[in-house]
Design an enzyme around this catalytic site. Structure first.
Site, PDB file in Angstrom:
ATOM      1  N   CYS A  99       4.198  -7.570   1.945  1.00 21.20           N
ATOM      2  CA  CYS A  99       3.890  -6.285   2.756  1.00 21.20           C
ATOM      3  C   CYS A  99       2.210  -6.717   4.216  1.00 21.20           C
ATOM      4  O   CYS A  99       2.352  -5.774   5.030  1.00 21.20           O
ATOM      5  CB  CYS A  99       3.696  -4.711   2.577  1.00 21.20           C
ATOM      6  SG  CYS A  99       2.537  -4.824   1.239  1.00 21.20           S
ATOM      7  N   HIS A 136     -10.635   6.261  -0.315  1.00 24.72           N
ATOM      8  CA  HIS A 136      -9.761   5.783   0.225  1.00 24.72           C
ATOM      9  C   HIS A 136      -9.084   4.228  -0.128  1.00 24.72           C
ATOM     10  O   HIS A 136      -9.568   3.443   0.686  1.00 24.72           O
ATOM     11  CB  HIS A 136      -8.955   6.143   1.367  1.00 24.72           C
ATOM     12  CG  HIS A 136      -8.334   5.689   2.528  1.00 24.72           C
ATOM     13  ND1 HIS A 136      -5.864   6.819   2.170  1.00 24.72           N
ATOM     14  CD2 HIS A 136      -7.345   4.467   2.698  1.00 24.72           C
ATOM     15  CE1 HIS A 136      -5.960   5.523   2.374  1.00 24.72           C
ATOM     16  NE2 HIS A 136      -6.337   4.437   2.861  1.00 24.72           N
ATOM     17  N   HIS A 139      -2.278   3.188   0.033  1.00 22.69           N
ATOM     18  CA  HIS A 139      -1.259   4.203  -0.606  1.00 22.69           C
ATOM     19  C   HIS A 139       0.273   3.284  -1.856  1.00 22.69           C
ATOM     20  O   HIS A 139      -0.124   2.421  -2.127  1.00 22.69           O
ATOM     21  CB  HIS A 139       0.538   4.207   0.443  1.00 22.69           C
ATOM     22  CG  HIS A 139      -0.560   5.137   1.029  1.00 22.69           C
ATOM     23  ND1 HIS A 139      -1.578   4.742   2.602  1.00 22.69           N
ATOM     24  CD2 HIS A 139      -0.712   6.141   1.931  1.00 22.69           C
ATOM     25  CE1 HIS A 139      -1.574   5.378   3.297  1.00 22.69           C
ATOM     26  NE2 HIS A 139      -1.441   6.589   2.645  1.00 22.69           N
ATOM     27  N   ASP A 143       9.384   1.512  -4.832  1.00 28.41           N
ATOM     28  CA  ASP A 143       9.706  -0.188  -4.427  1.00 28.41           C
ATOM     29  C   ASP A 143       8.837  -1.160  -5.283  1.00 28.41           C
ATOM     30  O   ASP A 143       9.197  -2.605  -4.085  1.00 28.41           O
ATOM     31  CB  ASP A 143       9.940  -0.400  -3.170  1.00 28.41           C
ATOM     32  CG  ASP A 143       8.818  -0.684  -1.868  1.00 28.41           C
ATOM     33  OD1 ASP A 143       7.240  -0.060  -3.008  1.00 28.41           O
ATOM     34  OD2 ASP A 143       8.542  -0.338  -1.174  1.00 28.41           O
ATOM     35  N   ARG A 152       4.774   0.263  -6.302  1.00 27.34           N
ATOM     36  CA  ARG A 152       3.376  -0.906  -5.444  1.00 27.34           C
ATOM     37  C   ARG A 152       2.322   0.233  -5.102  1.00 27.34           C
ATOM     38  O   ARG A 152       2.511   0.697  -4.311  1.00 27.34           O
ATOM     39  CB  ARG A 152       5.011  -1.170  -4.346  1.00 27.34           C
ATOM     40  CG  ARG A 152       3.699  -2.438  -3.528  1.00 27.34           C
ATOM     41  CD  ARG A 152       4.546  -3.036  -2.695  1.00 27.34           C
ATOM     42  NE  ARG A 152       5.621  -1.775  -1.361  1.00 27.34           N
ATOM     43  CZ  ARG A 152       5.468  -1.718  -0.423  1.00 27.34           C
ATOM     44  NH1 ARG A 152       4.107  -2.006   0.387  1.00 27.34           N
ATOM     45  NH2 ARG A 152       6.224  -0.590   0.176  1.00 27.34           N
ATOM     46  N   CYS A 154       0.293  -0.576  -2.746  1.00 30.23           N
ATOM     47  CA  CYS A 154      -0.105  -0.905  -0.923  1.00 30.23           C
ATOM     48  C   CYS A 154      -2.004  -0.553  -0.529  1.00 30.23           C
ATOM     49  O   CYS A 154      -1.904  -0.016  -0.472  1.00 30.23           O
ATOM     50  CB  CYS A 154       0.844  -0.560  -0.865  1.00 30.23           C
ATOM     51  SG  CYS A 154       0.670  -2.242   1.416  1.00 30.23           S
TER      52      CYS A 154
END
Length: 185
Positions: A99, A136, A139, A143, A152, A154
């Protein structure tokens, strides 16, 4: 105090590194917080962590995919919240998802993270924030590798600091080396 001997470096700041602390210590009685409050902001923080990291951690920005510090970092070690230093992820739970951002199958401890519904950009996602500092991070998606739980995480490199295994004791994270050792056995 007579016969005072300082503890080893990896024993320093135990309550900061182990938020649950000792069972007999009432952390509600502490006069100072162990971690900064969520929503830390301001120019002092921006100067300390840099403009991109500030935008990511405080304003929920996203760094560029494939052009960040930790997407292809696979050395043994620990990833901590850049804002407050709380341990978040182990290298043994990191994998190349393709990704463009660091991907993890799980956090060190579920309670170190907060999850919020994110409907920005016309999508429905689950935002991941650090529980203590409110940073932050990125996310979480469903998947990920099924044999590792299917998640996952990310995560933006700009929200993290990587500490190589060999440097963990000197940086105050030596107690976490056992988790890496156990995962690799």
């Amino acid at each position: 105090i007579k016969n005072y001997v300082p503890a080893e470096n990896y024993h320093q700041d135990y309550l900061t590194k182990t938020p649950g602390g000792y069972c007999h210590v009432n952390l509600q009685l502490a006069k100072e917080p162990l971690y900064p409050s969520p929503g830390i902001a301001g120019e002092d923080l921006r100067k300390r962590i840099g403009d991109l990291a500030y935008r990511v951690t405080q304003e929920a920005a996203t760094e560029q995919p494939f052009n960040n510090a930790y997407d292809q970092e696979f050395r043994r070690g620990i990833y901590v919240d850049l804002v407050d230093g709380r341990p978040l992820f182990l290298s043994t739970d990191k994998y190349d998802s393709g990704c463009g951002w660091p991907a993890f199958s799980k956090p060190i401890r579920e309670s170190f993270l907060d999850y919020e519904k994110d409907t920005s950009f016309g999508m429905e996602r689950v935002e991941v924030r650090s529980e203590a500092a409110g940073s932050h991070l990125g996310h979480v998606f469903n998947d990920g590798p099924q044999d590792q739980g299917g998640l996952r995480y990310c995560i933006n490199s700009a929200a993290l600091r990587f500490i190589p295994y060999e440097e963990m004791p000197a940086e105050g994270y030596g107690l976490y080396q056992v988790f890496l050792d156990e995962a690799e056995d």
